[in-house]
Design an enzyme around this catalytic site. Structure first.
Site, PDB file in Angstrom:
ATOM      1  N   GLU A  36      56.729  33.125  30.868  1.00  0.00           N
ATOM      2  CA  GLU A  36      57.775  34.072  31.263  1.00  0.00           C
ATOM      3  C   GLU A  36      59.148  33.405  31.276  1.00  0.00           C
ATOM      4  O   GLU A  36      59.308  32.315  31.836  1.00  0.00           O
ATOM      5  CB  GLU A  36      57.434  34.620  32.655  1.00  0.00           C
ATOM      6  CG  GLU A  36      57.689  36.084  32.794  1.00  0.00           C
ATOM      7  CD  GLU A  36      56.841  36.938  31.863  1.00  0.00           C
ATOM      8  OE1 GLU A  36      57.350  37.342  30.803  1.00  0.00           O
ATOM      9  OE2 GLU A  36      55.680  37.204  32.190  1.00  0.00           O
ATOM     10  N   ASP A  39      61.047  32.531  26.263  1.00  0.00           N
ATOM     11  CA  ASP A  39      61.416  32.859  24.869  1.00  0.00           C
ATOM     12  C   ASP A  39      62.876  32.535  24.567  1.00  0.00           C
ATOM     13  O   ASP A  39      63.193  31.970  23.532  1.00  0.00           O
ATOM     14  CB  ASP A  39      61.025  34.301  24.476  1.00  0.00           C
ATOM     15  CG  ASP A  39      61.689  35.411  25.279  1.00  0.00           C
ATOM     16  OD1 ASP A  39      62.372  35.112  26.284  1.00  0.00           O
ATOM     17  OD2 ASP A  39      61.504  36.593  24.903  1.00  0.00           O
ATOM     18  N   GLY A 126      58.313  46.986  32.865  1.00  0.00           N
ATOM     19  CA  GLY A 126      58.071  45.646  32.341  1.00  0.00           C
ATOM     20  C   GLY A 126      57.000  45.613  31.271  1.00  0.00           C
ATOM     21  O   GLY A 126      56.420  44.566  30.994  1.00  0.00           O
ATOM     22  N   LEU A 127      56.727  46.773  30.638  1.00  0.00           N
ATOM     23  CA  LEU A 127      55.711  46.803  29.585  1.00  0.00           C
ATOM     24  C   LEU A 127      56.330  47.081  28.207  1.00  0.00           C
ATOM     25  O   LEU A 127      55.650  47.493  27.273  1.00  0.00           O
ATOM     26  CB  LEU A 127      54.629  47.845  29.915  1.00  0.00           C
ATOM     27  CG  LEU A 127      53.859  47.596  31.221  1.00  0.00           C
ATOM     28  CD1 LEU A 127      52.871  48.714  31.509  1.00  0.00           C
ATOM     29  CD2 LEU A 127      53.109  46.256  31.187  1.00  0.00           C
ATOM     30  N   GLU A 162      68.814  45.393  20.177  1.00  0.00           N
ATOM     31  CA  GLU A 162      68.870  45.395  21.649  1.00  0.00           C
ATOM     32  C   GLU A 162      70.007  44.490  22.145  1.00  0.00           C
ATOM     33  O   GLU A 162      70.733  44.839  23.066  1.00  0.00           O
ATOM     34  CB  GLU A 162      67.523  44.938  22.226  1.00  0.00           C
ATOM     35  CG  GLU A 162      67.493  44.996  23.728  1.00  0.00           C
ATOM     36  CD  GLU A 162      66.186  45.505  24.318  1.00  0.00           C
ATOM     37  OE1 GLU A 162      65.307  45.958  23.564  1.00  0.00           O
ATOM     38  OE2 GLU A 162      66.064  45.458  25.546  1.00  0.00           O
ATOM     39  N   ASP A 174      59.110  40.558  23.017  1.00  0.00           N
ATOM     40  CA  ASP A 174      58.608  41.935  23.086  1.00  0.00           C
ATOM     41  C   ASP A 174      58.529  42.592  21.707  1.00  0.00           C
ATOM     42  O   ASP A 174      57.532  43.229  21.361  1.00  0.00           O
ATOM     43  CB  ASP A 174      59.513  42.784  24.008  1.00  0.00           C
ATOM     44  CG  ASP A 174      59.692  42.132  25.364  1.00  0.00           C
ATOM     45  OD1 ASP A 174      58.910  41.221  25.686  1.00  0.00           O
ATOM     46  OD2 ASP A 174      60.622  42.525  26.095  1.00  0.00           O
TER      47      ASP A 174
END
Ligand code: GLA
Length: 392
Positions: A36, A39, A126-127, A162, A174
Site C-alpha cells: 500500500e 506504487d 477503496g475498490l 486521472e 488500480d
C-alpha cells in the site's frame, strides 16, 4: 447486474441506431492484497481484480459527439471530442473526458460514440470504481474506433487521465490491475519497470473476504498528496546521503534506512519506514503466495496494517476495528486495510469453512460499536477488462 439483452434494450430506447460498430465491454474493480502506497514510490504491489465491475455498451457515431448515460445514478452527460476540459467539478464525466483526451493526445484518431454504463462496484470504498470507469471507457472507445491499444499502454493512458484531468495524483496500480487482472491470479507489479507476474491464487481451502466499513473521510486526496510529498523528501535525503542515485524510496534498503533514520525528522522517518518495509513485505508475500504459504502471507498482511496505522497513519478507527475483530475470529490468517485509506475497506484472508461465521460475527461486532452494518464481499480473483460483445 442486468443481462446484456436488457441493457441493449435500454440503449436502444435512449439512442437512435447510427448503423455503425457497437459493442459491450467490462472492467473490474480491485482489492490490493499487499503493497500500500508503494506504487508512487516506484515499488511493488500485489492486487487482484474482483468480481465487481462496470459494464459499458457503446455505438460509434458519425460525428465528434460523445453522449453517455449512467444507469446506476440515472444521469446523462455529453461532450465534444474537440472541446475537452475538466470544467465539470466532481463530475464522473471528467473520467470519460480525461480518457478520450489522453487517447487523442497519444495520437489515436477518435470518432464520437453513444454510451451507457452500469456498475456494481461500491463508490469511494477503496475498490477502484474510478479506475474501472476509466479503463472500461478506454476499452470501449478503442474497440469502437478499431484501435489496437495494448493493456499496459491503456493502463498508463487511464492513469494520466486521472492525474491530469481529474486531478488525483494516483499511482499506476488500480488501472494496471483493472486492465491486466486474470481469473484466479493475483498480479505482482513492479511499478518502476512495469513488469508484472501473474501469481496463481486458487485454493479451495482459502478465501479472500472484503469488509466495507462504509465510512469515507474527506481527507483522502489531501492526505494522499501530503504522503507523496513526505516520501519525496525522504528519497531526496537518501539521495544526498548514499553514494548512489536514489530515485525513489524503492532504492533504499532496510539496513540503509536503519543507519540514517535518526537524522530524519520523526514523521518523515516513519513514512519512509512504512514504504521501505512494505516493499520488502510485498516481495516476501509474492514468494509466499507462489509457494502457497498462506500463513506467512497472512502474517505479512497483519504487519502491513500495523505499519499503515502507526507509521503511515492512513488508517482510521473503523478500519482498525474491522481488522481487530477479524483477527479475533477463527480461521483468519491475515487482515489489513486496503487502498488509499481513511475509510473504505479491509481485506481478509481466511479458511473457507469459517467464512459464514466470520461474516456473521463481523457484522454484529462492527454494528455494536459503530451502529453501521458493514457490507461483506467474498471474491476470488476475477478477470481484467474485456470485450463482452462486438458487432461490426
Ligand atoms: C489509491 C491509488 C493507488 C495507490 C493506492 C494506495 O488506490 O489510486 O495508485 O497509491 O491508493 O496503495
Amino acid at each position: 447486474m442486468q443481462d446484456l439483452k436488457k441493457l441493449w434494450k435500454i440503449f436502444n430506447q435512449k439512442f437512435t441506431d447510427s448503423g455503425l460498430i457497437k459493442g459491450a465491454f467490462s472492467a473490474p474493480g480491485r482489492v490490493n492484497l499487499i503493497g500500500e502506497h508503494t506504487d508512487y514510490n516506484e515499488g511493488f504491489v500485489l492486487p487482484m481484480a474482483i468480481g465487481k465491475k462496470i459494464i459499458m455498451l457503446g455505438q460509434l457515431r458519425n460525428d465528434r459527439l460523445v453522449q453517455v448515460f449512467d444507469l446506476s445514478y440515472k444521469v446523462g452527460d455529453k461532450f465534444s471530442l474537440d472541446n475537452l476540459s475538466p470544467t465539470k467539478k466532481d463530475s464522473w464525466a471528467n473520467y470519460l473526458m480525461g480518457v478520450v483526451d489522453e487517447i487523442q493526445k497519444a495520437g489515436y484518431p477518435l470518432q464520437g460514440a453513444n454510451l451507457i454504463f452500469t456498475s456494481n462496484i461500491p463508490q469511494r470504498a477503496g475498490l477502484s470504481s474510478s479506475a474501472a470507469l476509466e479503463v472500461v471507457t478506454a476499452l470501449t472507445m478503442a474497440k469502437l474506433n478499431l484501435l489496437e491499444i495494448k493493456p499496459v499502454e491503456m493502463a498508463h493512458l487511464c492513469r494520466r487521465a486521472e492525474n491530469n484531468f481529474v486531478g488525483v495524483a494516483c499511482g499506476i496500480m488500480d488501472q494496471y490491475v483493472s486492465c491486466l487482472g486474470q481469473k484466479n491470479y493475483a498480479l505482482f507489479i513492479d511499478c518502476r519497470s512495469n513488469d508484472y507476474d501473474l501469481i496463481p491464487f486458487k485454493d479451495h481451502n482459502y478465501q479472500i473476504v472484503i469488509c466495507n466499513s462504509k465510512v469515507q473521510r474527506g481527507l483522502v486526496d489531501s492526505e494522499y498528496n501530503k504522503r507523496k510529498e513526505e516520501c519525496k523528501i525522504a528519497a531526496e535525503f537518501f539521495n544526498h546521503k548514499l553514494k548512489r542515485e536514489i530515485r525513489a524510496l524503492r532504492d533504499v534498503s532496510i539496513d540503509e534506512y536503519k543507519k540514517y533514520q535518526s537524522q530524519l525528522p520523526e514523521v518523515i522517518a516513519r513514512r519512509a519506514r512504512h514504504i521501505i518495509s512494505e516493499n520488502d513485505r510485498v516481495q516476501t508475500g509474492a514468494q509466499a503466495l507462489r509457494m502457497k504459504n498462506y500463513s506467512t502471507f497472512g502474517q505479512l498482511m497483519i504487519e502491513s496494517h500495523k505499519s499503515l496505522k502507526d507509521d503511515y497513519e492512513v488508517s482510521c478507527v473503523e478500519l482498525d476495528l474491522l481488522v481487530d475483530l477479524a483477527l479475533e475470529q477463527e480461521g483468519v490468517l491475515g487482515a489489513r486495510m486496503t487502498g488509499a485509506g481513511f475509510g473504505g475497506c479491509t481485506v481478509n484472508l481466511l479458511r473457507r469453512e469459517h467464512v459464514n461465521a466470520f461474516k456473521k460475527t463481523i457484522k454484529q461486532g462492527y454494528k455494536k460499536i459503530t451502529g453501521i452494518i458493514p457490507d461483506i464481499y467474498v471474491t476470488p480473483p476475477a478477470e481484467g477488462a474485456k470485450v463482452l460483445e462486438f458487432m461490426k
